[in-house]
Scaffold this motif. Structure first.
Motif, mmCIF file in Angstrom:
data_model
loop_
_atom_site.group_PDB
_atom_site.id
_atom_site.type_symbol
_atom_site.label_atom_id
_atom_site.label_comp_id
_atom_site.label_asym_id
_atom_site.label_seq_id
_atom_site.Cartn_x
_atom_site.Cartn_y
_atom_site.Cartn_z
ATOM 1 N N VAL A 150 -5.967 26.364 -41.612
ATOM 2 C CA VAL A 150 -6.422 25.314 -42.533
ATOM 3 C C VAL A 150 -5.312 25.114 -43.559
ATOM 4 C CG1 VAL A 150 -8.286 24.504 -44.015
ATOM 5 C CG2 VAL A 150 -8.773 26.191 -42.219
ATOM 6 N N GLU A 151 -4.541 24.050 -43.387
ATOM 7 C CA GLU A 151 -3.325 23.818 -44.184
ATOM 8 C C GLU A 151 -3.118 22.315 -44.331
ATOM 9 O OE1 GLU A 151 -0.327 23.536 -46.272
ATOM 10 O OE2 GLU A 151 -0.564 25.669 -45.740
ATOM 11 N N ASP A 152 -3.041 21.831 -45.570
ATOM 12 C CA ASP A 152 -2.955 20.387 -45.767
ATOM 13 C C ASP A 152 -1.540 19.835 -45.612
ATOM 14 O OD1 ASP A 152 -2.174 21.640 -48.174
ATOM 15 O OD2 ASP A 152 -2.584 19.808 -49.310
ATOM 16 N N ASP A 153 -0.516 20.665 -45.773
ATOM 17 C CA ASP A 153 0.850 20.189 -45.591
ATOM 18 C C ASP A 153 1.155 20.060 -44.095
ATOM 19 O OD1 ASP A 153 3.677 19.777 -46.824
ATOM 20 O OD2 ASP A 153 3.978 21.218 -45.197
ATOM 21 N N GLY A 154 1.478 18.821 -43.682
ATOM 22 C CA GLY A 154 1.646 18.558 -42.260
ATOM 23 C C GLY A 154 2.752 19.369 -41.620
ATOM 24 N N GLY A 155 3.895 19.486 -42.303
ATOM 25 C CA GLY A 155 5.007 20.234 -41.735
ATOM 26 C C GLY A 155 4.683 21.700 -41.557
ATOM 27 N N THR A 156 4.070 22.302 -42.576
ATOM 28 C CA THR A 156 3.700 23.716 -42.486
ATOM 29 C C THR A 156 2.644 23.928 -41.408
ATOM 30 O OG1 THR A 156 4.159 24.008 -44.849
ATOM 31 C CG2 THR A 156 2.819 25.703 -43.769
ATOM 32 N N ARG A 157 1.684 23.017 -41.340
ATOM 33 C CA ARG A 157 0.618 23.139 -40.344
ATOM 34 C C ARG A 157 1.174 23.090 -38.930
ATOM 35 N NH1 ARG A 157 -2.027 19.327 -42.059
ATOM 36 N NH2 ARG A 157 -1.579 17.706 -40.530
ATOM 37 N N ARG A 158 2.076 22.142 -38.670
ATOM 38 C CA ARG A 158 2.660 22.034 -37.332
ATOM 39 C C ARG A 158 3.527 23.247 -37.010
ATOM 40 N NH1 ARG A 158 2.681 16.641 -39.105
ATOM 41 N NH2 ARG A 158 4.778 16.834 -39.991
ATOM 42 N N PHE A 159 4.270 23.733 -38.017
ATOM 43 C CA PHE A 159 5.101 24.920 -37.825
ATOM 44 C C PHE A 159 4.244 26.126 -37.446
ATOM 45 C CE2 PHE A 159 6.740 28.809 -39.901
ATOM 46 C CZ PHE A 159 7.901 28.991 -39.170
ATOM 47 N N LEU A 160 3.157 26.326 -38.169
ATOM 48 C CA LEU A 160 2.264 27.451 -37.879
ATOM 49 C C LEU A 160 1.638 27.312 -36.499
ATOM 50 C CD1 LEU A 160 0.469 27.799 -41.331
ATOM 51 C CD2 LEU A 160 2.005 29.481 -40.283
ATOM 52 N N GLU A 161 1.142 26.120 -36.185
ATOM 53 C CA GLU A 161 0.496 25.896 -34.898
ATOM 54 C C GLU A 161 1.466 26.169 -33.747
ATOM 55 O OE1 GLU A 161 -2.353 22.539 -32.760
ATOM 56 O OE2 GLU A 161 -1.134 21.989 -34.505
ATOM 57 N N MET B 200 -4.865 25.585 -51.935
ATOM 58 C CA MET B 200 -4.898 24.233 -52.500
ATOM 59 C C MET B 200 -5.095 23.215 -51.382
ATOM 60 S SD MET B 200 -1.964 24.649 -55.450
ATOM 61 C CE MET B 200 -0.796 25.489 -54.379
ATOM 62 N N LEU B 201 -6.360 22.836 -51.197
ATOM 63 C CA LEU B 201 -6.745 21.937 -50.115
ATOM 64 C C LEU B 201 -7.509 20.743 -50.677
ATOM 65 C CD1 LEU B 201 -8.162 24.583 -47.607
ATOM 66 C CD2 LEU B 201 -6.075 23.237 -47.253
ATOM 67 N N PRO B 202 -7.432 19.582 -50.015
ATOM 68 C CA PRO B 202 -8.328 18.476 -50.380
ATOM 69 C C PRO B 202 -9.758 18.824 -49.990
ATOM 70 C CG PRO B 202 -7.015 17.923 -48.432
ATOM 71 C CD PRO B 202 -6.491 19.226 -48.941
ATOM 72 N N GLY B 203 -10.691 18.351 -50.796
ATOM 73 C CA GLY B 203 -12.084 18.736 -50.569
ATOM 74 C C GLY B 203 -12.311 20.099 -51.190
ATOM 75 N N PRO B 204 -13.226 20.886 -50.655
ATOM 76 C CA PRO B 204 -13.347 22.250 -51.174
ATOM 77 C C PRO B 204 -12.034 22.994 -50.978
ATOM 78 C CG PRO B 204 -14.589 21.990 -49.128
ATOM 79 C CD PRO B 204 -14.148 20.629 -49.550
ATOM 80 N N ASP B 205 -11.606 23.746 -52.024
ATOM 81 C CA ASP B 205 -10.358 24.480 -51.873
ATOM 82 C C ASP B 205 -10.583 25.756 -51.067
ATOM 83 O OD1 ASP B 205 -11.365 26.499 -53.570
ATOM 84 O OD2 ASP B 205 -10.353 25.697 -55.342
ATOM 85 N N GLY B 206 -9.500 26.493 -50.827
ATOM 86 C CA GLY B 206 -9.602 27.679 -49.989
ATOM 87 C C GLY B 206 -10.576 28.712 -50.519
ATOM 88 N N TYR B 207 -10.600 28.895 -51.857
ATOM 89 C CA TYR B 207 -11.530 29.851 -52.442
ATOM 90 C C TYR B 207 -12.976 29.431 -52.163
ATOM 91 C CZ TYR B 207 -7.515 31.546 -55.193
ATOM 92 O OH TYR B 207 -6.314 32.063 -55.592
ATOM 93 N N GLU B 208 -13.254 28.143 -52.299
ATOM 94 C CA GLU B 208 -14.616 27.643 -52.078
ATOM 95 C C GLU B 208 -15.006 27.762 -50.604
ATOM 96 O OE1 GLU B 208 -14.973 24.231 -55.537
ATOM 97 O OE2 GLU B 208 -13.761 23.805 -53.762
ATOM 98 N N VAL B 209 -14.046 27.505 -49.714
ATOM 99 C CA VAL B 209 -14.326 27.650 -48.274
ATOM 100 C C VAL B 209 -14.677 29.098 -47.960
ATOM 101 C CG1 VAL B 209 -13.302 27.590 -45.969
ATOM 102 C CG2 VAL B 209 -12.915 25.693 -47.561
#
Length: 225
Positions: free
Chosen positions: A6-17, A53-62
């Motif tokens: 669960v990562e909002d930055d597209g570059g980081t998300r694709r790198f991790l995936e 730091m995520l849009p919508g509920p943040d990571g802590y809330e999730v």
């Protein structure tokens, strides 16, 4: 090992995936806290890699929402928030580890494997229990009212998915994606066949019928109540 990123930055998300898939993991990746929470509730994961730091509920809330639902999937925070108070807060909410960006991918893999080993040693949900139905994940056994029920591997996987979501209507698409793991033809009767086999084994001969078909919607396993 099935991992949710669960990562909002597209570059980081694709790198991790990409990196995790190359390391042999099955990976789902989403960009918002809302999507991450939905996936974590309705899918069986071995680990969740969660940005703060995520849009919508943040990571802590999730994470708080998951733990309130008694979902104990291991969570590794991966975030730029590096203050000691942030790290302590994440761990107090129930995170299993906390890695600060920028990070070494080799260190991330090492931490993932360490969390997985701890989860295997101390997993609180080796058994899933609904009423008199008991599923033991480690022994790969199912009992109802003390009677052992013999299931195929796919029947066991289907029952485990349903028992992890008691009272929730699971659609055909959800079941196909999570149990068969690919985009099978949703018009196929493969789910009906397996549900009918499960009913014959889990419900037949017992008083309370637990597996229900909700016409036009999907399937549900009844809670004890």
């Amino acid at each position: 090992m099935h991992v949710l990123v669960v990562e909002d930055d597209g570059g980081t998300r694709r790198f991790l995936e990409k990196g995790l898939k190359e390391a042999g993991f099955a990976v789902d990746a989403v960009a918002t806290g809302e999507d991450g929470l939905y996936m974590a509730i309705h899918t069986l994961y071995d680990l969740i890699i969660l940005d703060v730091m995520l849009p919508g509920p943040d990571g802590y809330e999730v994470l708080a929402a998951l733990r309130n639902r008694r979902i104990e999937t291991p969570v590794l925070f991966l975030t730029a928030k590096d203050r000691k108070s942030d790290i302590v807060h994440g761990l107090e909410l129930g995170a299993d580890d906390y890695l600060v960006k920028p990070f070494s991918f080799a260190e991330l893999l090492a931490r993932i494997r360490a969390v997985a080993r701890r989860g295997q040693a101390t997993s609180p949900d080796q058994e899933i229990v609904i009423g008199d139905l008991v599923l033991d994940r480690l022994k790969r056994e199912v009992h109802r009212a003390g009677k052992k029920i013999e299931l195929t591997a796919k029947e066991f996987q289907l029952l485990e998915y349903m028992m992890r979501n008691p009272g929730y209507v699971l659609t055909r698409t959800m079941i196909l994606e999570q149990v068969w793991g690919y985009n099978f033809d949703t018009q196929s009767n493969i789910i009906d066949v397996h549900i009918n086999r499960l009913r014959a084994k889990v419900d037949k001969g017992f008083g309370k019928k637990m597996l229900r078909t909700i016409r036009g919607m999907g399937y549900v396993i009844e809670t004890a109540a």
